[in-house]
Motif scaffolding. Structure first.
Motif, PDB file in Angstrom:
ATOM      1  N   LEU A  44       0.857  -1.317   0.078  1.00 33.40           N
ATOM      2  CA  LEU A  44      -0.212   0.032  -0.022  1.00 33.40           C
ATOM      3  C   LEU A  44       0.919   1.258  -0.096  1.00 33.40           C
ATOM      4  N   THR A  48       0.575   4.044  -2.774  1.00 33.39           N
ATOM      5  CA  THR A  48       0.324   5.329  -2.377  1.00 33.39           C
ATOM      6  C   THR A  48       1.326   6.338  -2.956  1.00 33.39           C
ATOM      7  N   SER A  51       0.992   6.717  -6.820  1.00 37.09           N
ATOM      8  CA  SER A  51      -0.174   7.306  -7.434  1.00 37.09           C
ATOM      9  C   SER A  51      -0.550   8.830  -7.068  1.00 37.09           C
ATOM     10  N   ASP A  52      -0.005   9.205  -5.693  1.00 33.82           N
ATOM     11  CA  ASP A  52      -0.132  10.589  -5.459  1.00 33.82           C
ATOM     12  C   ASP A  52       0.791  11.373  -5.931  1.00 33.82           C
ATOM     13  N   THR A 288       6.281   5.319   7.913  1.00 33.52           N
ATOM     14  CA  THR A 288       4.785   5.793   7.350  1.00 33.52           C
ATOM     15  C   THR A 288       4.431   6.432   8.461  1.00 33.52           C
ATOM     16  N   VAL A 294       2.724  11.008   3.762  1.00 28.18           N
ATOM     17  CA  VAL A 294       2.481   9.579   3.465  1.00 28.18           C
ATOM     18  C   VAL A 294       1.175   9.065   4.026  1.00 28.18           C
ATOM     19  N   LYS A 295       0.763   9.370   5.392  1.00 32.93           N
ATOM     20  CA  LYS A 295      -0.321   8.907   5.965  1.00 32.93           C
ATOM     21  C   LYS A 295      -1.507   9.667   5.299  1.00 32.93           C
ATOM     22  N   ALA A 297      -1.889  10.842   2.261  1.00 30.29           N
ATOM     23  CA  ALA A 297      -2.029  10.175   1.062  1.00 30.29           C
ATOM     24  C   ALA A 297      -2.572   8.814   0.925  1.00 30.29           C
ATOM     25  N   MET A 298      -1.995   8.098   1.896  1.00 27.66           N
ATOM     26  CA  MET A 298      -2.508   6.653   1.887  1.00 27.66           C
ATOM     27  C   MET A 298      -4.048   6.637   2.370  1.00 27.66           C
ATOM     28  N   TRP A 299      -4.527   7.563   3.295  1.00 27.64           N
ATOM     29  CA  TRP A 299      -5.992   7.772   3.633  1.00 27.64           C
ATOM     30  C   TRP A 299      -6.811   8.090   2.391  1.00 27.64           C
ATOM     31  N   ARG A 300      -6.356   8.954   1.739  1.00 29.01           N
ATOM     32  CA  ARG A 300      -7.094   9.488   0.494  1.00 29.01           C
ATOM     33  C   ARG A 300      -7.336   8.418  -0.323  1.00 29.01           C
ATOM     34  N   LEU A 301      -6.221   7.491  -0.540  1.00 32.71           N
ATOM     35  CA  LEU A 301      -6.277   6.258  -1.501  1.00 32.71           C
ATOM     36  C   LEU A 301      -7.177   5.470  -1.155  1.00 32.71           C
TER      37      LEU A 301
END
Length: 308
Positions: A44, A48, A51-52, A288, A294-295, A297-301
């Protein structure tokens, strides 16, 4: 020294992590949990960062590669160890043993060099900020990535070349749950003092020098950060602290294993277990949790592709 033509051992018997069935069951469940929960988290992180559009800085490029190397490293030892738990007799062929040893040091060496590259990136970003975009341009990042892969390959192929020249004529019991240099060398039916010395220089000394060099470089970086009055001071300190944590938990076990004579100690298997199975899955996760970008962007993904 005799050549590999005198090798008559075609397979090795792995004695495993422990002979206790209860401890084996506990370790099996622990490793399985790590694989089910943390390994997807590493992938993940990679997805992330790729893709971000807000995570295009070299720092995140190298973090994505750290997650990839750690995920790859975790596939070298743990899957076979989980399968071996199901069998009373754990056998690995001579060829598979050498292959496992090669990839263990290929990926491990590349990861150690990646941490050196990440330290260089932070040094340029904090101590030479006006030159950062020029020095750490995309071409330079890919060149550094290629260099660390090449460095890991050279480091590993030296280990394999030295072992392939050793004769193995019995016994064939490896007192470990995977194939590594210290245990394999001890089974050679010849004097291995020179080979052990070369291995300590190739693995142990280089690991120790990298470790001391990294700590020294981050000490300089933190000193420069404390002297500055920029708005990103806290963020820079947090990033450097995270890198130091990863360096300590990665290089500590490696130094313990490879910088001393290849003599078995009671804690060897425990240190090897954390070094080859647990720590590779944790490194990117530790980073992370301490990186807000990064956190976020990960939640957005996750919200975009899972929740919706």
């Amino acid at each position: 020294m005799e050549t590999e033509n005198s090798t008559v051992v075609k397979e090795f018997i792995l004695l495993g992590l422990t002979q206790s069935q209860n401890i084996q069951l506990l370790v099996f469940v622990l490793v399985l949990i790590f694989y089910v929960i943390i390994l997807p988290g590493n992938f993940l992180i990679i997805l992330t960062i790729r893709s971000d559009p807000g995570l295009t800085a070299p720092l995140y490029f190298f973090l994505g590669n750290l997650a990839f190397l750690d995920a790859s490293y975790s596939f070298i030892v743990a899957p076979r160890m989980l399968v071996d738990f199901l069998f009373e007799k754990k056998i690995i062929s001579y060829r598979d043993c050498i292959t496992q040893l090669f990839f263990l040091h290929f990926i491990g060496g590349g990861e150690g060099l990646l941490l050196v590259v990440m330290a260089f990136d932070r040094y340029i970003a904090i101590c030479r900020p006006l030159h950062y975009s020029t020095v750490m341009n995309p071409r330079a990042c890919y060149a550094l990535l290629l260099a660390l892969w090449l460095g890991g390959f050279i480091h590993s192929i030296i280990q394999v070349a030295l072992i392939l020249r050793l004769p193995f004529c019995g016994p064939n019991q490896l007192d470990n749950f995977f194939c590594d240099v210290p245990q394999v060398i001890k089974l050679a039916c010849t004097d291995t003092f020179v080979v052990e010395l070369l291995m300590v220089f190739n693995s142990g000394l280089l690991t120790l020098l990298c470790f001391l060099g990294l700590l020294s470089s981050y000490a300089v970086i933190i000193y420069r950060v404390h002297q500055s009055s920029s708005e990103g001071k806290n963020k820079a300190l947090s990033t450097c602290t995270t890198h130091i944590i990863i360096i300590l938990i990665m290089f500590g076990p490696a130094i313990f294993i490879y910088t001393r004579p290849f003599r078995a100690l009671p804690v060897d298997k425990v240190v090897s277990f954390f070094h080859t199975v647990i720590i590779p899955l944790l490194n990117p996760v530790i980073y992370t949790f301490r990186n807000q970008e990064v956190k976020s962007a990960m939640w957005r993904l996750l919200n975009q592709y899972v929740v919706c």
